[in-house]
Write a protein that holds these residues in place. Structure first.
Motif, short mmCIF file in Angstrom:
data_model
loop_
_atom_site.label_atom_id
_atom_site.label_comp_id
_atom_site.label_asym_id
_atom_site.label_seq_id
_atom_site.Cartn_x
_atom_site.Cartn_y
_atom_site.Cartn_z
N ALA A 57 -67.18 -41.07 -45.47
CA ALA A 57 -65.81 -41.32 -44.98
C ALA A 57 -64.98 -42.04 -46.02
CB ALA A 57 -65.87 -42.16 -43.71
N GLN A 58 -65.57 -42.68 -46.91
CA GLN A 58 -64.90 -43.34 -48.03
C GLN A 58 -63.73 -44.22 -47.57
OE1 GLN A 58 -63.77 -40.33 -50.96
NE2 GLN A 58 -65.93 -39.92 -51.46
N PHE A 59 -64.11 -45.15 -46.56
CA PHE A 59 -63.08 -46.08 -46.10
C PHE A 59 -62.74 -47.06 -47.21
CE2 PHE A 59 -64.88 -44.93 -41.88
CZ PHE A 59 -63.74 -44.38 -41.34
N LYS A 60 -61.45 -47.31 -47.31
CA LYS A 60 -60.97 -48.18 -48.39
C LYS A 60 -60.57 -49.57 -47.86
CE LYS A 60 -61.37 -44.95 -51.49
NZ LYS A 60 -62.38 -45.09 -52.55
N SER A 61 -60.22 -49.69 -46.57
CA SER A 61 -59.79 -50.99 -46.05
C SER A 61 -60.37 -51.21 -44.65
CB SER A 61 -58.26 -51.08 -46.01
OG SER A 61 -57.73 -50.16 -45.06
N PHE A 62 -60.62 -52.51 -44.38
CA PHE A 62 -61.17 -52.90 -43.08
C PHE A 62 -60.38 -54.11 -42.57
CE2 PHE A 62 -64.50 -51.01 -45.63
CZ PHE A 62 -65.13 -50.12 -44.79
N ASN A 63 -59.74 -53.95 -41.44
CA ASN A 63 -58.95 -55.04 -40.86
C ASN A 63 -59.53 -55.42 -39.49
OD1 ASN A 63 -56.82 -55.33 -42.90
ND2 ASN A 63 -56.25 -53.25 -42.25
N TRP A 64 -59.78 -56.74 -39.35
CA TRP A 64 -60.38 -57.26 -38.10
C TRP A 64 -59.36 -58.13 -37.38
CZ3 TRP A 64 -65.63 -56.18 -37.20
CH2 TRP A 64 -66.35 -55.67 -38.28
N LYS A 65 -59.30 -57.98 -36.05
CA LYS A 65 -58.50 -58.85 -35.20
C LYS A 65 -59.26 -59.07 -33.89
CE LYS A 65 -53.88 -57.73 -36.89
NZ LYS A 65 -52.51 -57.21 -36.51
N SER A 66 -58.97 -60.22 -33.25
CA SER A 66 -59.62 -60.49 -31.96
C SER A 66 -58.57 -60.94 -30.96
CB SER A 66 -60.68 -61.57 -32.10
OG SER A 66 -60.09 -62.86 -32.26
N ASN A 67 -58.98 -60.93 -29.71
CA ASN A 67 -58.07 -61.36 -28.65
C ASN A 67 -57.68 -62.83 -28.80
OD1 ASN A 67 -58.11 -58.84 -27.47
ND2 ASN A 67 -59.81 -59.34 -26.07
N SER A 68 -58.57 -63.62 -29.41
CA SER A 68 -58.29 -65.05 -29.53
C SER A 68 -57.52 -65.38 -30.81
CB SER A 68 -59.60 -65.84 -29.52
OG SER A 68 -60.39 -65.49 -30.65
N GLY A 69 -57.19 -64.34 -31.60
CA GLY A 69 -56.40 -64.59 -32.79
C GLY A 69 -57.19 -64.64 -34.07
N ASN A 70 -58.51 -64.50 -33.99
CA ASN A 70 -59.28 -64.44 -35.22
C ASN A 70 -58.90 -63.17 -35.99
OD1 ASN A 70 -61.11 -66.65 -35.63
ND2 ASN A 70 -62.04 -66.06 -33.65
N ALA A 71 -58.85 -63.24 -37.29
CA ALA A 71 -58.52 -62.09 -38.12
C ALA A 71 -59.28 -62.18 -39.42
CB ALA A 71 -57.03 -62.03 -38.38
N GLY A 72 -59.43 -61.03 -40.04
CA GLY A 72 -60.11 -61.02 -41.31
C GLY A 72 -60.10 -59.65 -41.93
N GLN A 73 -60.45 -59.57 -43.17
CA GLN A 73 -60.48 -58.30 -43.89
C GLN A 73 -61.80 -58.19 -44.63
OE1 GLN A 73 -57.01 -58.13 -46.42
NE2 GLN A 73 -55.63 -57.64 -44.69
N GLY A 74 -62.22 -56.92 -44.80
CA GLY A 74 -63.44 -56.68 -45.52
C GLY A 74 -64.51 -56.09 -44.63
N GLU A 75 -65.52 -55.57 -45.24
CA GLU A 75 -66.59 -54.96 -44.48
C GLU A 75 -67.35 -56.01 -43.65
OE1 GLU A 75 -69.25 -52.25 -46.37
OE2 GLU A 75 -67.78 -51.74 -47.93
N VAL A 76 -67.39 -57.24 -44.16
CA VAL A 76 -68.15 -58.32 -43.48
C VAL A 76 -67.25 -59.53 -43.32
CG1 VAL A 76 -70.15 -59.83 -43.55
CG2 VAL A 76 -70.30 -57.49 -44.48
N ILE A 77 -67.22 -60.06 -42.09
CA ILE A 77 -66.52 -61.33 -41.86
C ILE A 77 -67.46 -62.29 -41.10
CG2 ILE A 77 -64.22 -60.25 -41.85
CD1 ILE A 77 -64.28 -60.50 -38.79
N ASN A 78 -67.18 -63.56 -41.18
CA ASN A 78 -68.00 -64.59 -40.50
C ASN A 78 -67.11 -65.54 -39.71
OD1 ASN A 78 -69.53 -64.02 -43.38
ND2 ASN A 78 -70.97 -64.30 -41.69
N PRO A 79 -66.57 -65.07 -38.64
CA PRO A 79 -65.68 -65.94 -37.86
C PRO A 79 -66.49 -66.97 -37.04
CG PRO A 79 -65.96 -63.86 -36.75
CD PRO A 79 -66.68 -63.72 -38.07
N SER A 80 -65.82 -68.07 -36.72
CA SER A 80 -66.41 -69.09 -35.84
C SER A 80 -66.02 -68.77 -34.41
CB SER A 80 -65.89 -70.48 -36.23
OG SER A 80 -66.43 -71.46 -35.36
N ILE A 81 -67.03 -68.75 -33.53
CA ILE A 81 -66.81 -68.33 -32.16
C ILE A 81 -66.99 -69.55 -31.25
CG2 ILE A 81 -67.50 -66.74 -30.35
CD1 ILE A 81 -66.45 -65.39 -32.85
N SER A 82 -65.96 -69.83 -30.46
CA SER A 82 -66.04 -70.95 -29.52
C SER A 82 -66.01 -70.49 -28.08
CB SER A 82 -64.90 -71.95 -29.77
OG SER A 82 -63.65 -71.30 -29.62
N LYS A 83 -65.67 -69.25 -27.85
CA LYS A 83 -65.66 -68.70 -26.50
C LYS A 83 -65.81 -67.18 -26.59
CE LYS A 83 -60.61 -68.36 -26.28
NZ LYS A 83 -59.39 -68.72 -25.52
#
Length: 396
Positions: free
Chosen positions: A15-41
């Motif tokens: 598929a040769q994906f070039k970009s990865f965008n992450w978002k969550s309902n609580s407002g966490n966001a990040g880019q890249g194949e791997v992210i390490n967000p802190s989860i409190s709920k």
């Protein structure tokens, strides 16, 4: 809860994906194949991946395990060095537990038991884990001092009292100290005999065992077993050179006692040779009449025993004798003397006949010839029996 989580995009390399965008309902966001967000709920993450032509979307729900809330049951205020495990704590709130002591000893169990030897405040670290989540709390434990009971055993009283043991037949007292309240029981720990700091008894003839429970103001108790040793009395033995004396004549009697270390003599009626020097083991005393002689002996343990001996009077009969004839003249000047009492078929009796003409005859049977005639002659009759008792009489 409160931990970071690794989120990693997985896809077909073609598929040769070039970009990865992450978002969550609580407002966490990040880019890249791997992210390490802190989860409190609990949350849901959305991934948008793009290549030169296409866009792909994916959602990932994230659940939350709560951090364990650690607590414990048991008493965190305990007494020092009781007979059983006085400190018993049970951890709760997690699945697995570790107790870590101040000495860095680790107990992997929900149960912590110990017998603290010294009064102190000790700090325990409790670690717990559930569903991969861990928690830690510090548990302070107050160790109050238990009473240190000291007992003192006294036998008898006054200057003759003994410490640490009791002489046979003496009274006893056991005094406890080191606590605020006391309970005394028999050796079986059942029969209560006293609620005071001391117990007493009379005429102890067998060894005794008691148990004393002492409590202090902090509610801590200690138990002590008290054995009262029994010391036997010295066995006195009195020996005398004789047991009887001649009435009113007196005799020297040697007294010897053994079986103790020191002695104290007395007599009744009082005999000066005894009462004036009462502390000897061997002595002689002049005894003139029936007398009771008493001695007490003290051994090296301070135990005292008593003994006595009775000095009696010999029973003496009146002296009896025969003089024949009682009249003399020019033709019959010879007189015979014959002693009758005292008399013994076994022992000798010394007889002496003293005549006023100056003659002296000896023997139970004797004769005397008068050389000069007078109106009368005085005859003094003397006898000494086998006990040394003296008899005397006079006749004309």
């Amino acid at each position: 809860e409160g931990s970071s989580v690794e989120l990693k995009a997985k896809y077909d390399p073609s598929a040769q994906f070039k970009s990865f965008n992450w978002k969550s309902n609580s407002g966490n966001a990040g880019q890249g194949e791997v992210i390490n967000p802190s989860i409190s709920k609990a949350d849901t993450f959305y991934l948008v991946a793009k290549n030169a032509i296409c866009t792909a979307e994916y959602s990932i729900p994230i659940g939350i395990y709560p951090t364990p809330v650690l607590s414990f049951t048991g008493n965190d205020v305990v007494c020092q060095d009781t007979a059983h495990a006085s400190l018993q704590l049970i951890a709760q709130g997690a699945s697995t537990y570790e107790w870590i002591t101040e000495a860095n000893d680790t107990i992997r169990s929900p149960f912590f038991t110990a017998v603290p030897k010294e009064p102190t405040t000790m700090y325990l670290s409790l670690h717990g884990m559930a569903n991969g989540c861990d928690a830690q709390i510090t548990v302070p434990v107050i160790v109050n001092p238990s009473p240190s009971i000291v007992t003192k055993i006294v036998g008898g009283e006054g200057t003759d009292a003994t410490n640490g043991y009791v002489c046979v037949g003496s009274d006893y007292e056991v005094v406890a100290s080191g606590a605020d309240t006391y309970v005394w029981t028999r050796g079986n720990g059942i029969d209560t005999v006293s609620y005071t700091s001391a117990i007493t008894g009379e005429n102890m003839t067998t060894p005794l065992t008691f148990q004393v429970i002492g409590s202090n103001a902090m509610g801590c108790t200690s138990v002590k077993s008290v054995n009262i040793p029994l010391q036997r009395l010295p066995r006195l033995s009195i020996e005398t050179s004789r047991k009887s004396v001649c009435p009113e004549q007196g005799d020297s009697i040697e007294f010897t006692v053994s079986g103790a270390k020191t002695y104290d003599w007395s007599s009744y009626p009082a005999v000066s040779d005894i009462d004036n020097e009462p502390n000897r083991a061997n002595f002689k005393a002049q005894i003139y009449d029936e007398t009771m002689v008493y001695v007490s002996g003290k051994d090296e343990f301070g135990c005292i025993s008593h003994d006595s001996v009775k000095i009696t009077n010999y029973v003496l009969d009146s002296i009896k004798y025969v003089i024949n004839p009682t009249l003399i003249d020019e033709k019959y000047r010879k007189v015979s003397f014959s002693g009758r009492v005292p008399n013994s078929e076994i022992y000798d009796v010394d007889w002496t006949w003293e005549i006023s003409d100056g003659g002296v005859e000896k023997g139970k049977s004797a004769t005397h010839t008068f050389q000069v005639l007078e109106d009368s002659f005085l005859v003094t009759v003397k006898a000494v029996d086998w006990n040394g008792c003296k008899y005397e009489d006079q006749t004309h």
